[in-house]
Design a protein around this motif. Sequence first.
Motif, PDB file in Angstrom:
ATOM      1  N   CYS A   1      45.854  26.354  11.739  1.00 46.04           N
ATOM      2  CA  CYS A   1      45.718  25.875  13.123  1.00 46.04           C
ATOM      3  C   CYS A   1      47.090  25.612  13.751  1.00 46.04           C
TER       4      CYS A   1
ATOM      5  N   ALA B   1      41.305  20.152  10.805  1.00 45.57           N
ATOM      6  CA  ALA B   1      41.630  21.407  11.504  1.00 45.57           C
ATOM      7  C   ALA B   1      41.424  22.606  10.583  1.00 45.57           C
ATOM      8  N   CYS B   2      41.184  23.770  11.180  1.00 51.43           N
ATOM      9  CA  CYS B   2      41.046  24.999  10.381  1.00 51.43           C
ATOM     10  C   CYS B   2      42.383  25.312   9.712  1.00 51.43           C
TER      11      CYS B   2
ATOM     12  N   SER C   1      37.426  26.355  21.966  1.00 51.20           N
ATOM     13  CA  SER C   1      37.323  26.620  20.518  1.00 51.20           C
ATOM     14  C   SER C   1      36.315  25.722  19.836  1.00 51.20           C
TER      15      SER C   1
ATOM     16  N   ASP D   1      47.562  24.386  16.677  1.00 49.48           N
ATOM     17  CA  ASP D   1      47.520  23.118  17.422  1.00 49.48           C
ATOM     18  C   ASP D   1      48.196  22.028  16.583  1.00 49.48           C
TER      19      ASP D   1
ATOM     20  N   ASN E   1      44.846  27.447  23.864  1.00 54.09           N
ATOM     21  CA  ASN E   1      44.418  28.489  22.915  1.00 54.09           C
ATOM     22  C   ASN E   1      43.444  29.450  23.608  1.00 54.09           C
TER      23      ASN E   1
ATOM     24  N   CYS F   1      44.916  30.741  18.089  1.00 55.82           N
ATOM     25  CA  CYS F   1      43.849  30.079  17.329  1.00 55.82           C
ATOM     26  C   CYS F   1      43.199  31.139  16.427  1.00 55.82           C
ATOM     27  N   PRO F   2      43.414  31.058  15.116  1.00 51.80           N
ATOM     28  CA  PRO F   2      42.915  32.110  14.226  1.00 51.80           C
ATOM     29  C   PRO F   2      41.392  32.246  14.269  1.00 51.80           C
ATOM     30  N   GLN F   3      40.721  31.128  14.457  1.00 47.05           N
ATOM     31  CA  GLN F   3      39.258  31.146  14.446  1.00 47.05           C
ATOM     32  C   GLN F   3      38.730  31.912  15.677  1.00 47.05           C
TER      33      GLN F   3
ATOM     34  N   CYS G   1      39.278  20.349  20.074  1.00 52.10           N
ATOM     35  CA  CYS G   1      39.529  20.382  18.621  1.00 52.10           C
ATOM     36  C   CYS G   1      40.332  19.169  18.169  1.00 52.10           C
TER      37      CYS G   1
HETATM   38  S1  SF4 Z   1      39.273  26.297  16.247  1.00 50.10           S
HETATM   39 FE1  SF4 Z   1      41.423  26.929  16.560  1.00 50.10          FE
HETATM   40  S2  SF4 Z   1      42.427  25.224  17.669  1.00 50.10           S
HETATM   41 FE2  SF4 Z   1      40.467  24.464  16.805  1.00 50.10          FE
HETATM   42  S3  SF4 Z   1      41.018  23.538  14.820  1.00 50.10           S
HETATM   43 FE3  SF4 Z   1      40.415  25.673  14.421  1.00 50.10          FE
HETATM   44  S4  SF4 Z   1      42.329  26.873  14.503  1.00 50.10           S
HETATM   45 FE4  SF4 Z   1      42.721  24.858  15.477  1.00 50.10          FE
END
Ligand code: SF4
Length: 301
Positions: free
Chosen positions: A23, A19-20, A132, A25, A128, A207-209, A48
Amino acid sequence: MVTTKEMPLKEYVLKGNAACAGCQDMVALRHAHKALEGDVIQVVPACCTSVVQSLWPKSGLAIPVLNTAFMAAAATASGVKAALRAKGNDHTQVMVWAGDGGTFDIGLQALSGAFERRTDLLYVCYNNQVYSNTGTQRSGATPLHAQTTTTWYGKAEPEKMLDLIVAAHEPAYQATANSSYPRDLYDKVKRASEIEGPKFIHIFLPCPQAWNYPVERGVEVGKLAVETGYWIMWERIGDEFKLGRESKRFQDPEKRKPIEEFLQLQGRFSKLFKPKKDEKKIKELQDFVQHRWDLVMRTFT
Ligand code: SF4
Ligand SMILES: Cc1ncc(C[n+]2csc(CCOP(=O)(O)OP(=O)(O)O)c2C)c(N)n1
C-alpha cells in the motif's frame, strides 16, 4: 532535499496494520508524519486510512486521530483547530488525510468552506484515483478509460482538475507530490507545516488492489506517472510557482516516455491492449498528458 538518514527514526505509522501489502498510502503517510514529528491531530474521513487507524486492537497510527463522516473532514478539522486555539495551543498542526473520493467528490464543499475561511489547516488528498475502501468504484479522480467496478468498460470521462479548483481559493501553500518520491513529500509537508493558513498537498499514489499491478512494482508505477508526464510535480507558495525537479525535464514532450509504458503495467487499463490494441483510446490518454501540462502552466506561470 532531506536525506533518508536525516529523517527522524521515530515511526508514527505502525507495522502489522490493516493496509494491503504494497500500500503506497502507508508510504506517504509514514513520511508525512515523520515530517510533522508527532505534533499533529489527524482528521480522517471514511477511506482506507480510516480502516488502518481504527481497527482495534490493531490501530495503525501512533498519533491522535479523529475519524469523521465521509463529507465532513475539512469542517471537522476547522472545529479541531478552533478548539486548540481556544485552549491556547497554536503549535499543534491539524492535518486532514483524505482519499480522492473524500476530496474530489463528497468532501469538496467542506474543503472549499474551510479554505475560504482561511483556516490554518493542512489538507492532504491522497489520490489513488478510485474509491478503494469500498471495492474500487470510480471517483471524480479516476482517469479516462480506467476500468473500475462501476466503469467496467473504462471510464467515459476524464479526471477532474482538482488542483485548479483548489487554486481558486488562493491557499497559502499548494503542492503536488507522489508516493514514489518520499523525500520530496517529506520536504513539502515540512514546508507546509511552517506556513500559516490553508495548505493543500495532492499526493498521487498507486493502489495495487484497485489498479491491478504486482504489489512490488508500486514505486515503478508512481515514477512512470512522472516520467510519462502524466503527473506533474510542482509547488506554489502564495503566488510563487515552482516546477519540481522531478518534472522539469518532462516539460519537453520529446523527453517523456510514451503513456503506454504507464498504462501497460496496470490491469485497470487492460482493455486498451486486449484483445487488440485500441490506438484511439491510448492516443486520447496521451493527449491528456499535454492537456494537463497546458492547463497547469497556463494557470500558474
Ligand atoms: S485498497 Fe489500496 S489504498 Fe486501500 S489499503 Fe489497499 S493498497 Fe492501500
Ligand atoms: C455518506 C457516505 N457514503 C458512502 C460511504 C461508504 N464509503 C466509505 S469509504 C468509501 C470510499 C472512500 O474512497 P476514497 O475517499 O477515494 O478513499 P480510499 O477508499 O480510496 O482510501 C465509501 C464510498 C460512507 N462511509 N459515507
